[in-house]
Scaffold this motif. Structure first.
Motif, PDB file in Angstrom:
ATOM      1  N   ALA A 161       0.862  -1.088   0.125  1.00  0.00           N
ATOM      2  CA  ALA A 161       0.082   0.130   0.033  1.00  0.00           C
ATOM      3  C   ALA A 161       0.832   1.154  -0.176  1.00  0.00           C
ATOM      4  CB  ALA A 161      -1.051   0.164   1.318  1.00  0.00           C
ATOM      5  N   ASP A 162       0.409   2.343  -0.448  1.00  0.00           N
ATOM      6  CA  ASP A 162       1.125   3.701  -0.393  1.00  0.00           C
ATOM      7  C   ASP A 162       0.881   4.148   0.874  1.00  0.00           C
ATOM      8  OD1 ASP A 162       1.784   3.403  -3.358  1.00  0.00           O
ATOM      9  OD2 ASP A 162      -0.405   4.006  -3.709  1.00  0.00           O
ATOM     10  N   VAL A 163      -0.176   4.278   1.623  1.00  0.00           N
ATOM     11  CA  VAL A 163      -0.303   4.767   2.903  1.00  0.00           C
ATOM     12  C   VAL A 163      -1.431   3.991   3.767  1.00  0.00           C
ATOM     13  CG1 VAL A 163      -2.262   6.137   1.753  1.00  0.00           C
ATOM     14  CG2 VAL A 163      -1.042   7.067   3.671  1.00  0.00           C
ATOM     15  N   ILE A 164      -1.379   4.268   5.001  1.00  0.00           N
ATOM     16  CA  ILE A 164      -2.203   3.603   5.835  1.00  0.00           C
ATOM     17  C   ILE A 164      -2.935   4.915   6.337  1.00  0.00           C
ATOM     18  CG2 ILE A 164      -2.843   2.415   8.122  1.00  0.00           C
ATOM     19  CD1 ILE A 164      -0.174   1.243   8.133  1.00  0.00           C
ATOM     20  N   ILE A 165      -4.554   4.830   6.241  1.00  0.00           N
ATOM     21  CA  ILE A 165      -5.399   5.979   6.665  1.00  0.00           C
ATOM     22  C   ILE A 165      -6.050   5.263   7.949  1.00  0.00           C
ATOM     23  CG2 ILE A 165      -7.165   7.421   6.085  1.00  0.00           C
ATOM     24  CD1 ILE A 165      -6.304   7.669   3.232  1.00  0.00           C
ATOM     25  N   LYS A 166      -5.883   5.964   9.059  1.00  0.00           N
ATOM     26  CA  LYS A 166      -6.698   5.419  10.012  1.00  0.00           C
ATOM     27  C   LYS A 166      -7.794   6.502  10.312  1.00  0.00           C
ATOM     28  CE  LYS A 166      -7.136   4.094  14.655  1.00  0.00           C
ATOM     29  NZ  LYS A 166      -6.723   3.124  15.539  1.00  0.00           N
ATOM     30  N   GLY A 167      -8.987   5.909  10.164  1.00  0.00           N
ATOM     31  CA  GLY A 167     -10.014   6.840  10.422  1.00  0.00           C
ATOM     32  C   GLY A 167     -10.594   6.745  11.789  1.00  0.00           C
ATOM     33  N   THR A 168     -10.747   8.069  12.386  1.00  0.00           N
ATOM     34  CA  THR A 168     -11.126   7.972  13.926  1.00  0.00           C
ATOM     35  C   THR A 168     -11.971   8.907  14.197  1.00  0.00           C
ATOM     36  OG1 THR A 168      -9.420   9.691  14.522  1.00  0.00           O
ATOM     37  CG2 THR A 168      -8.768   7.568  14.589  1.00  0.00           C
ATOM     38  N   GLN A 169     -12.297   9.212  15.348  1.00  0.00           N
ATOM     39  CA  GLN A 169     -13.537  10.150  15.655  1.00  0.00           C
ATOM     40  C   GLN A 169     -13.147  11.378  15.865  1.00  0.00           C
ATOM     41  OE1 GLN A 169     -16.576   8.439  16.401  1.00  0.00           O
ATOM     42  NE2 GLN A 169     -15.998   6.845  17.657  1.00  0.00           N
ATOM     43  N   VAL A 170     -11.736  11.676  15.855  1.00  0.00           N
ATOM     44  CA  VAL A 170     -10.996  12.795  16.074  1.00  0.00           C
ATOM     45  C   VAL A 170     -10.278  13.345  14.710  1.00  0.00           C
ATOM     46  CG1 VAL A 170      -9.329  14.234  17.780  1.00  0.00           C
ATOM     47  CG2 VAL A 170     -10.676  12.330  18.490  1.00  0.00           C
ATOM     48  N   ASP A 171     -10.092  14.527  14.584  1.00  0.00           N
ATOM     49  CA  ASP A 171      -9.422  15.035  13.335  1.00  0.00           C
ATOM     50  C   ASP A 171      -8.121  15.095  13.332  1.00  0.00           C
ATOM     51  OD1 ASP A 171      -9.193  17.193  14.894  1.00  0.00           O
ATOM     52  OD2 ASP A 171      -9.868  18.592  13.246  1.00  0.00           O
ATOM     53  N   GLY A 172      -7.290  13.956  14.134  1.00  0.00           N
ATOM     54  CA  GLY A 172      -5.805  14.115  13.741  1.00  0.00           C
ATOM     55  C   GLY A 172      -5.461  13.669  15.164  1.00  0.00           C
ATOM     56  N   VAL A 173      -3.913  13.992  15.324  1.00  0.00           N
ATOM     57  CA  VAL A 173      -3.399  13.631  16.837  1.00  0.00           C
ATOM     58  C   VAL A 173      -3.254  14.966  17.319  1.00  0.00           C
ATOM     59  CG1 VAL A 173      -1.298  12.728  17.785  1.00  0.00           C
ATOM     60  CG2 VAL A 173      -2.002  11.609  15.806  1.00  0.00           C
ATOM     61  N   TYR A 174      -3.484  15.032  18.588  1.00  0.00           N
ATOM     62  CA  TYR A 174      -3.522  16.360  19.362  1.00  0.00           C
ATOM     63  C   TYR A 174      -2.500  16.356  20.630  1.00  0.00           C
ATOM     64  CZ  TYR A 174      -7.566  18.319  17.611  1.00  0.00           C
ATOM     65  OH  TYR A 174      -8.646  18.924  16.615  1.00  0.00           O
ATOM     66  N   THR A 175      -2.122  17.595  21.067  1.00  0.00           N
ATOM     67  CA  THR A 175      -0.947  17.403  22.085  1.00  0.00           C
ATOM     68  C   THR A 175      -1.672  16.828  23.575  1.00  0.00           C
ATOM     69  OG1 THR A 175      -1.808  19.937  22.755  1.00  0.00           O
ATOM     70  CG2 THR A 175       0.089  19.417  21.236  1.00  0.00           C
ATOM     71  N   ASP A 176      -2.900  16.704  23.686  1.00  0.00           N
ATOM     72  CA  ASP A 176      -3.804  16.164  24.625  1.00  0.00           C
ATOM     73  C   ASP A 176      -5.273  15.777  24.295  1.00  0.00           C
ATOM     74  OD1 ASP A 176      -4.194  15.384  27.215  1.00  0.00           O
ATOM     75  OD2 ASP A 176      -4.150  17.406  28.057  1.00  0.00           O
ATOM     76  N   ASP A 177      -5.664  15.165  25.167  1.00  0.00           N
ATOM     77  CA  ASP A 177      -7.289  14.854  24.637  1.00  0.00           C
ATOM     78  C   ASP A 177      -8.039  16.022  24.341  1.00  0.00           C
ATOM     79  OD1 ASP A 177      -9.844  13.965  24.328  1.00  0.00           O
ATOM     80  OD2 ASP A 177      -9.673  12.329  25.919  1.00  0.00           O
ATOM     81  N   PRO A 178      -8.514  16.310  23.326  1.00  0.00           N
ATOM     82  CA  PRO A 178      -9.299  17.692  23.060  1.00  0.00           C
ATOM     83  C   PRO A 178     -10.580  17.782  23.314  1.00  0.00           C
ATOM     84  CG  PRO A 178      -9.032  16.235  20.797  1.00  0.00           C
ATOM     85  CD  PRO A 178      -8.155  15.453  21.698  1.00  0.00           C
ATOM     86  N   LYS A 179     -11.185  16.445  23.857  1.00  0.00           N
ATOM     87  CA  LYS A 179     -12.343  16.515  24.577  1.00  0.00           C
ATOM     88  C   LYS A 179     -12.185  16.966  26.004  1.00  0.00           C
ATOM     89  CE  LYS A 179     -14.483  13.065  21.434  1.00  0.00           C
ATOM     90  NZ  LYS A 179     -14.141  11.653  21.199  1.00  0.00           N
ATOM     91  N   VAL A 180     -10.953  16.704  26.559  1.00  0.00           N
ATOM     92  CA  VAL A 180     -11.008  17.161  28.172  1.00  0.00           C
ATOM     93  C   VAL A 180     -10.117  18.389  27.859  1.00  0.00           C
ATOM     94  CG1 VAL A 180      -9.953  16.444  30.167  1.00  0.00           C
ATOM     95  CG2 VAL A 180     -10.788  14.652  28.602  1.00  0.00           C
ATOM     96  N   ASN A 181      -9.099  18.557  27.403  1.00  0.00           N
ATOM     97  CA  ASN A 181      -8.373  19.953  27.489  1.00  0.00           C
ATOM     98  C   ASN A 181      -8.622  20.682  26.120  1.00  0.00           C
ATOM     99  OD1 ASN A 181      -6.349  21.883  27.417  1.00  0.00           O
ATOM    100  ND2 ASN A 181      -4.732  20.273  27.520  1.00  0.00           N
ATOM    101  N   LEU A 182      -9.372  21.883  26.385  1.00  0.00           N
ATOM    102  CA  LEU A 182      -9.936  22.631  25.188  1.00  0.00           C
ATOM    103  C   LEU A 182      -8.493  23.359  24.624  1.00  0.00           C
ATOM    104  CD1 LEU A 182     -13.158  23.863  26.472  1.00  0.00           C
ATOM    105  CD2 LEU A 182     -12.854  22.024  25.136  1.00  0.00           C
TER     106      LEU A 182
END
Ligand code: UDP
Length: 245
Positions: A161-182
């Motif tokens: 494959a050329d790439v793995i796409i991981k589909g989640t409920q969040v739009d990427g990787v955050y410095t912290d949990d965006p649902k908890v830490n605004l």
């Protein structure tokens, strides 16, 4: 058209799309909701229609996770086998939803279940994709003590494959949990080493290490965003890209 016009078409010609089982869950967060499967299938069709070859790896968190059984005293290998079997149910639900909208599919599984799915055979999976079939690769790696993230990394390598796409409920990787830490902010890009150092929770360490060793790029995006999968396949910046650079 001038010679300087960039080519229109997908940047990635063959993808592995990794989805957690939760994408198929209904409002209660568990089970399989055919409406959810239909929504996911429609998203896959948008990239399939671009001519992209799609391999899918699906988890089973909506039905069963080995860790749940272990926490209640089960033998891990047994609990994990149940998890792998559950991925086949999810695979069949996705197959049904895709076929209903006219996308040809095959389900392959690392655990043999000849009546319902083909065994996972690397070259046959590639051939199916070349013939325009979406291949749903279920059964995880076929081994307990692993996850379907690792299965996605492994299969992506195996089928070139050329790439793995991981589909989640969040739009990427955050410095912290965006649902908890605004005030958490999103990374547009991470190197594999950074992803390992920051212990990003979006993909397990075994999977990221496998990607790093084999230079397999990984895009983390919100599968529920309207165009995220489509845009990512075209090469537009979406979510978080994890690679070597
Ligand atoms: N599993 C396993 N080996 C594998 C893949 C999965 O034993 O190669 C089992 C494990 O018990 C896991 C379950 O299947 O908890 C469901 O997979 P996963 O947790 O990766 O699903 P997801 O979180 O992606 O829905």
């Amino acid at each position: 058209m001038s010679n300087n016009t960039p080519p229109i078409g997908p940047k990635y010609k063959r993808i592995v799309l990794k989805l957690s089982g939760e994408v198929l869950a209904g409002p209660g967060g568990c089970g399989i909701d055919p409406d959810q499967a239909e929504t996911i299938a429609a998203k896959i069709k948008t990239v399939y229609d671009l001519g992209v070859q799609v391999g899918m790896v699906i988890g089973a968190g909506n039905l069963w996770r080995g860790a749940r059984g272990v926490a209640q005293g089960m033998e891990q290998a047994t609990a994990d086998h149940m998890g792998m079997i559950a991925t086949v149910m999810n695979g069949l639900a996705l197959q049904d939803a895709l076929e209903r909208i006219g996308v040809p599919t095959r389900v392959q599984t690392a655990l043999q279940m000849n009546q319902v799915a083909e065994p996972y055979i690397r070259l046959r999976a590639i051939r199916h994709m070349e013939k325009g079939r979406v291949v749903i690769i279920a059964g995880g790696t076929g081994n307990p003590y692993f996850t379907t993230d690792t299965a996605a990394a492994l299969r992506a390598m195996e089928i070139n494959a050329d790439v793995i796409i991981k589909g989640t409920q969040v739009d990427g990787v955050y410095t912290d949990d965006p649902k908890v830490n605004l005030s958490a902010t999103r990374f547009d890009h991470l190197t594999y080493s950074q992803a390992i150092e920051y212990r990003v929770r979006v993909m397990d360490l075994t999977a990221i290490t496998l990607c790093m060793d084999n230079k397999m790029p990984l895009i983390v995006l919100n599968i529920w965003d309207d165009r995220s999968l489509f845009d990512a396949v075209l090469g537009h910046p979406v979510g978080t890209l994890i690679d070597a650079d």
